[in-house]
Design an enzyme around this catalytic site. Structure first.
Site, PDB file in Angstrom:
ATOM      1  N   HIS A 145      20.485  -9.957 -24.149  1.00  0.00           N
ATOM      2  CA  HIS A 145      20.298 -11.105 -23.249  1.00  0.00           C
ATOM      3  C   HIS A 145      21.622 -11.550 -22.626  1.00  0.00           C
ATOM      4  O   HIS A 145      21.637 -12.281 -21.644  1.00  0.00           O
ATOM      5  CB  HIS A 145      19.636 -12.273 -23.987  1.00  0.00           C
ATOM      6  CG  HIS A 145      20.372 -12.733 -25.211  1.00  0.00           C
ATOM      7  ND1 HIS A 145      20.337 -12.042 -26.401  1.00  0.00           N
ATOM      8  CD2 HIS A 145      21.173 -13.803 -25.431  1.00  0.00           C
ATOM      9  CE1 HIS A 145      21.088 -12.680 -27.294  1.00  0.00           C
ATOM     10  NE2 HIS A 145      21.605 -13.747 -26.733  1.00  0.00           N
ATOM     11  N   GLY A 184      17.471  -6.032 -26.149  1.00  0.00           N
ATOM     12  CA  GLY A 184      16.782  -7.273 -25.796  1.00  0.00           C
ATOM     13  C   GLY A 184      15.845  -7.655 -26.924  1.00  0.00           C
ATOM     14  O   GLY A 184      15.612  -8.830 -27.185  1.00  0.00           O
ATOM     15  N   ASP A 243      25.357 -13.329 -33.523  1.00  0.00           N
ATOM     16  CA  ASP A 243      25.346 -13.718 -34.943  1.00  0.00           C
ATOM     17  C   ASP A 243      23.935 -14.037 -35.444  1.00  0.00           C
ATOM     18  O   ASP A 243      23.602 -13.759 -36.584  1.00  0.00           O
ATOM     19  CB  ASP A 243      26.316 -14.867 -35.245  1.00  0.00           C
ATOM     20  CG  ASP A 243      26.230 -16.041 -34.279  1.00  0.00           C
ATOM     21  OD1 ASP A 243      25.518 -15.940 -33.261  1.00  0.00           O
ATOM     22  OD2 ASP A 243      26.892 -17.058 -34.545  1.00  0.00           O
ATOM     23  N   ARG A 260       1.330  19.853 -41.964  1.00  0.00           N
ATOM     24  CA  ARG A 260       2.679  19.314 -42.208  1.00  0.00           C
ATOM     25  C   ARG A 260       3.649  20.446 -42.546  1.00  0.00           C
ATOM     26  O   ARG A 260       4.821  20.412 -42.176  1.00  0.00           O
ATOM     27  CB  ARG A 260       2.661  18.248 -43.303  1.00  0.00           C
ATOM     28  CG  ARG A 260       2.202  18.737 -44.645  1.00  0.00           C
ATOM     29  CD  ARG A 260       2.157  17.616 -45.680  1.00  0.00           C
ATOM     30  NE  ARG A 260       1.515  18.060 -46.889  1.00  0.00           N
ATOM     31  CZ  ARG A 260       2.000  17.902 -48.111  1.00  0.00           C
ATOM     32  NH1 ARG A 260       3.166  17.313 -48.287  1.00  0.00           N
ATOM     33  NH2 ARG A 260       1.346  18.321 -49.162  1.00  0.00           N
ATOM     34  N   GLU A 264      13.200   3.173 -42.012  1.00  0.00           N
ATOM     35  CA  GLU A 264      12.476   3.772 -40.878  1.00  0.00           C
ATOM     36  C   GLU A 264      12.939   3.214 -39.535  1.00  0.00           C
ATOM     37  O   GLU A 264      12.953   3.934 -38.530  1.00  0.00           O
ATOM     38  CB  GLU A 264      10.959   3.558 -41.039  1.00  0.00           C
ATOM     39  CG  GLU A 264      10.330   4.334 -42.194  1.00  0.00           C
ATOM     40  CD  GLU A 264      10.554   3.691 -43.552  1.00  0.00           C
ATOM     41  OE1 GLU A 264      11.024   2.534 -43.609  1.00  0.00           O
ATOM     42  OE2 GLU A 264      10.259   4.351 -44.574  1.00  0.00           O
ATOM     43  N   PHE A 323       4.315   4.755 -42.517  1.00  0.00           N
ATOM     44  CA  PHE A 323       5.574   4.007 -42.526  1.00  0.00           C
ATOM     45  C   PHE A 323       6.238   3.958 -41.152  1.00  0.00           C
ATOM     46  O   PHE A 323       7.183   3.196 -40.942  1.00  0.00           O
ATOM     47  CB  PHE A 323       6.518   4.568 -43.588  1.00  0.00           C
ATOM     48  CG  PHE A 323       5.861   4.643 -44.945  1.00  0.00           C
ATOM     49  CD1 PHE A 323       5.004   3.633 -45.378  1.00  0.00           C
ATOM     50  CD2 PHE A 323       6.067   5.731 -45.783  1.00  0.00           C
ATOM     51  CE1 PHE A 323       4.369   3.699 -46.613  1.00  0.00           C
ATOM     52  CE2 PHE A 323       5.438   5.804 -47.017  1.00  0.00           C
ATOM     53  CZ  PHE A 323       4.588   4.784 -47.436  1.00  0.00           C
TER      54      PHE A 323
HETATM   55  C1  LIG Z   1      13.676  -9.514 -32.348  1.00  0.00           C
HETATM   56  C2  LIG Z   1      13.876 -10.711 -31.456  1.00  0.00           C
HETATM   57  N1  LIG Z   1      13.519 -11.928 -31.900  1.00  0.00           N
HETATM   58  C3  LIG Z   1      13.679 -13.011 -31.115  1.00  0.00           C
HETATM   59  C4  LIG Z   1      14.209 -12.892 -29.863  1.00  0.00           C
HETATM   60  C5  LIG Z   1      14.350 -14.114 -28.957  1.00  0.00           C
HETATM   61  N2  LIG Z   1      15.777 -14.466 -28.810  1.00  0.00           N
HETATM   62  C6  LIG Z   1      16.492 -14.083 -27.756  1.00  0.00           C
HETATM   63  S1  LIG Z   1      18.082 -14.550 -27.847  1.00  0.00           S
HETATM   64  C7  LIG Z   1      17.842 -15.306 -29.333  1.00  0.00           C
HETATM   65  C8  LIG Z   1      18.984 -15.968 -30.040  1.00  0.00           C
HETATM   66  C9  LIG Z   1      20.067 -15.001 -30.247  1.00  0.00           C
HETATM   67  O1  LIG Z   1      21.183 -15.603 -30.836  1.00  0.00           O
HETATM   68  P1  LIG Z   1      22.506 -14.771 -31.106  1.00  0.00           P
HETATM   69  O2  LIG Z   1      22.154 -13.419 -31.651  1.00  0.00           O
HETATM   70  O3  LIG Z   1      23.354 -15.619 -31.953  1.00  0.00           O
HETATM   71  O4  LIG Z   1      23.112 -14.566 -29.680  1.00  0.00           O
HETATM   72  P2  LIG Z   1      23.799 -15.677 -28.756  1.00  0.00           P
HETATM   73  O5  LIG Z   1      22.879 -15.868 -27.608  1.00  0.00           O
HETATM   74  O6  LIG Z   1      23.952 -16.944 -29.559  1.00  0.00           O
HETATM   75  O7  LIG Z   1      25.086 -15.122 -28.379  1.00  0.00           O
HETATM   76  C10 LIG Z   1      16.522 -15.197 -29.730  1.00  0.00           C
HETATM   77  C11 LIG Z   1      15.962 -15.766 -30.961  1.00  0.00           C
HETATM   78  C12 LIG Z   1      14.557 -11.597 -29.431  1.00  0.00           C
HETATM   79  N3  LIG Z   1      15.028 -11.363 -28.214  1.00  0.00           N
HETATM   80  N4  LIG Z   1      14.412 -10.533 -30.258  1.00  0.00           N
END
Ligand SMILES: Cc1ncc(C[n+]2csc(CCOP(=O)(O)OP(=O)(O)O)c2C)c(N)n1
Length: 620
Positions: free
Chosen positions: A72, A119, A151, A313, A361, A386
């Site tokens: 993100h 993501g 984090d 298999r 896995e 699994f």
């Molecule tokens: C597996 C998963 N769970 C939830 C989310 C939703 N989500 C996106 S960003 C975020 C917080 C991430 O925090 P961090 O890893 O500390 O990154 P920061 O933005 O604080 O740098 C969450 C919960 C996601 N993208 N992936």
């Protein structure tokens, strides 16, 4: 580092990265500026002094790999691309717009500098582990894998699967950078700014750790230097940062996750950060080295041949070994069950190209995706049941456009005594739902071996379901089994219905055929070895000529073979006019929760054995 000019220019670059992260997200009206701003200093130092990457040649085999596990934060990644001269300011500002290459999370193929889609948090380190394995042990190239971690994502078990794996394989060519900005999406993370706890955990996993202030350029520089010089183990740099660092409005402030600044706030922020800049920096190029095995001659692939009963298999293992002999690029991973999946046949012959993933896995599939990214023909196997643990990795594999081959053994109630915890009864549904997947389910050794060789040449995600029990040979060794095909094994002009099976249920269908014939009832029998794509033509012909289709499957009724057959008779918007009427489709599948028993007892109890098929035909 220390030279004032360098510190000054990196400071400027970091501000440019922050400014561009703010501008692009404000323009988009969405996105994650504050997640980008915390890591801007870390990335500015990396890009100026350490990253070796030829942006004009993203396909260069010796480029470093840079993975944003916290996908993100891609406004920062795209700002880096601008600073490297790979994209221009106009494109940067197209972030998240329909048709733009700069999607809300990074996606490969449309963006040549992105290796893997991220993501879904917690996956980047496993992808990086696959790439680092390829660099260190297969291609023997000096590239380094850099993984930026959030984090909050450190709470994902998959991160720790990858931590364990990277230590086990002594991946000193991988550096993970933990952007410890204290905050997650809804508030503080589990560990906040407790870098000492991250450090203890990582050291317990065998990693070298370095704790720094992630906004101190000299400290960052020294940490990268130390990581590169650390031998025999991977390094985690735990960088204490502030989310939204750089401007008072957002620095270390709650409730700013995933929110763009308003145009007015953005204008003020840009001013505070020194204004818009378009500096392009010269990123160091990699040494011009090629993979160690590039161009090595390969032998002709010889498909294993069978005359007597063998489990599919086992044929999978034979075919892997034959493929391995023919092609240096074939690499296999397995989750501690290779003596059951028979991947050990490959391991015994090509140990240097077999990576044990132990019971992890998610890491296994992530590593396969990383290996595939480095141009390996990657196969991954475990019990089919699994693979469901790794489903999110498989899903992301499709977004990665990864070419990976998965094999799930021990499918269905026919595994017998071990009971339902070991029986995959939902794998076909799961794998059919993956975008553009190929789902294969051979019934004998010959077709299994042929399909393994086809998978090696197949793009995207392919899955083979194998059977524990030995099954008789049905085909000639020289037969062919194209994806999307089927085999009609019994057929006459007097067929009253069509039995459709695959794997163990095809053999039950053949037994039922013999029984019915004794009573003068003719039926057609189809081996639907290609569950997706399915052979519509043959199914339509059978429906027209025999009226009723009886699908028999060792799977829950939802999403498996029966639904694959029904799919052949459904239509979409474009084909409404040409669609015919659907035939009667009878589904014989596993309904009740199975227990332990012999394979035959369990097939009987589930209502999918020959006698139930005979009864279903007679009930028509
Ligand atoms: C597996 C998963 N769970 C939830 C989310 C939703 N989500 C996106 S960003 C975020 C917080 C991430 O925090 P961090 O890893 O500390 O990154 P920061 O933005 O604080 O740098 C969450 C919960 C996601 N993208 N992936």
């Amino acid at each position: 580092m220390a030279e004032a000019a360098t510190v000054q220019s990196i400071t400027k670059l970091a501000q440019q990265l922050r400014v561009d992260s703010i501008r692009s997200t404000t323009q988009a009206g969405s996105g994650h500026p504050t997640s980008s701003m915390s890591a801007a200093d870390l990335m500015a130092v990396l890009m100026t002094n350490y990253l070796r990457y030829d942006f004009k040649k993203p396909e260069h085999p010796n480029n470093d790999r840079l993975i944003f596990s916290k996908g993100h934060a891609c406004p920062l990644l795209y700002s880096l691309y601008k600073a490297a001269g790979a994209i221009n300011d106009e494109e940067l500002l197209s972030l998240r717009k329909m048709g733009s290459r700069l999607e809300g999370h990074p996606v490969p193929e449309i963006l040549p500098w992105v290796d893997v889609a991220t993501g879904s948090l917690g996956q980047g380190l496993a992808f990086g582990t696959g790439m680092a394995l390829a660099g260190k042990y297969l291609d023997k190239l000096p590239y380094r894998v850099w993984v930026l971690l959030g984090d909050s994502e450190m709470a994902e078990g998959s991160v720790w699967e990858a931590m364990a794996c990277a230590w086990h394989y002594k991946l000193d060519n991988m550096t993970a950078i933990l952007d410890m900005n204290r905050l997650g999406q809804r508030g503080e993370t589990m560990l906040g700014w407790h870098s000492e706890i991250y450090g203890e955990r990582a050291r317990a996993f065998g990693w070298h750790t370095i704790e720094i202030n992630g906004h101190d350029l000299d400290a960052i520089d020294a940490a990268y230097k130390e990581a590169i010089g650390t031998q025999g183990k991977p390094t985690l740099i735990i960088a204490k940062t502030e989310k939204g660092h750089g401007i008072p409005l957002t620095a270390n402030k709650d409730n700013w996750h995933g929110k763009p600044l308003s145009p007015e706030q953005a204008a003020e922020a840009v001013e505070q950060l020194g204004g818009v800049q378009n500096t392009v920096i010269e990123v160091k190029k990699p040494e011009d080295k090629q993979p160690a095995n590039a161009g090595r001659a390969v032998k002709k692939f010889e498909i294993p041949k069978y005359e007597s009963a063998i489990a599919t298999r086992e044929a999978y293992g034979d075919a892997l070994k034959a493929l391995g002999a023919a092609n240096d690029n074939v690499v296999v991973v397995d989750a501690e069950v290779s003596n059951s999946t028979y991947a050990d046949k490959f391991a015994h012959s090509f140990l240097e190209r077999f990576f044990e993933m132990y019971i992890a896995e998610q890491c296994m599939v992530g590593v396969a995706i990383g290996l595939a990214n480095r141009n390996k023909i990657a196969f991954a196997s475990t019990f089919a049941a699994f693979l469901s643990r790794a489903y999110d990795f498989i899903r992301m594999g499709a977004i990665c456009r990864a070419n990976i081959r998965l094999c799930g053994s021990h499918a269905g109630v026919s595994i017998g005594q071990d009971g339902p915890s070991q029986m995959a009864l939902e794998d076909l549904a799961m794998m059919r739902a993956i975008h553009e997947s190929k789902v294969l389910y051979p019934s004998d050794g010959v077709s299994a071996a042929h399909l393994v060789s086809t998978m090696a040449e197949t793009k995207g995600i392919s899955y083979m379901r194998t059977t524990r029990e030995k099954t008789p040979i049905l085909y000639k060794n020289e037969d062919s089994f194209p994806i999307g095909g089927s085999k009609t094994l019994r057929s006459s002009a007097k067929d009253k219905a069509t039995l459709i099976g695959a794997g163990i249920t095809l053999h039950e269908s053949l037994k039922a055929y013999d029984e019915l014939k004794k009573d003068g009832i003719e039926v057609r029998v189809i081996d639907l070895y290609s569950v997706k794509p399915v052979d519509k033509e043959t199914l339509h012909k059978a429906a027209k000529e025999t009226g009723t289709l009886i699908v028999v499957e060792d799977h829950w009724p939802e999403g498996g073979l029966g639904d694959a057959v029904l799919e052949a008779f459904s239509c979409d918007e474009k084909s409404i006019k040409s669609a015919g009427t659907a035939p009667k489709v009878v589904k014989l599948a596993v309904h009740g929760m199975p227990g332990s028993g012999t394979p035959q007892e369990l097939l009987d109890a589930a209502g999918i054995s020959a006698k139930h098929i005979v009864a279903a035909v007679k009930a028509l």
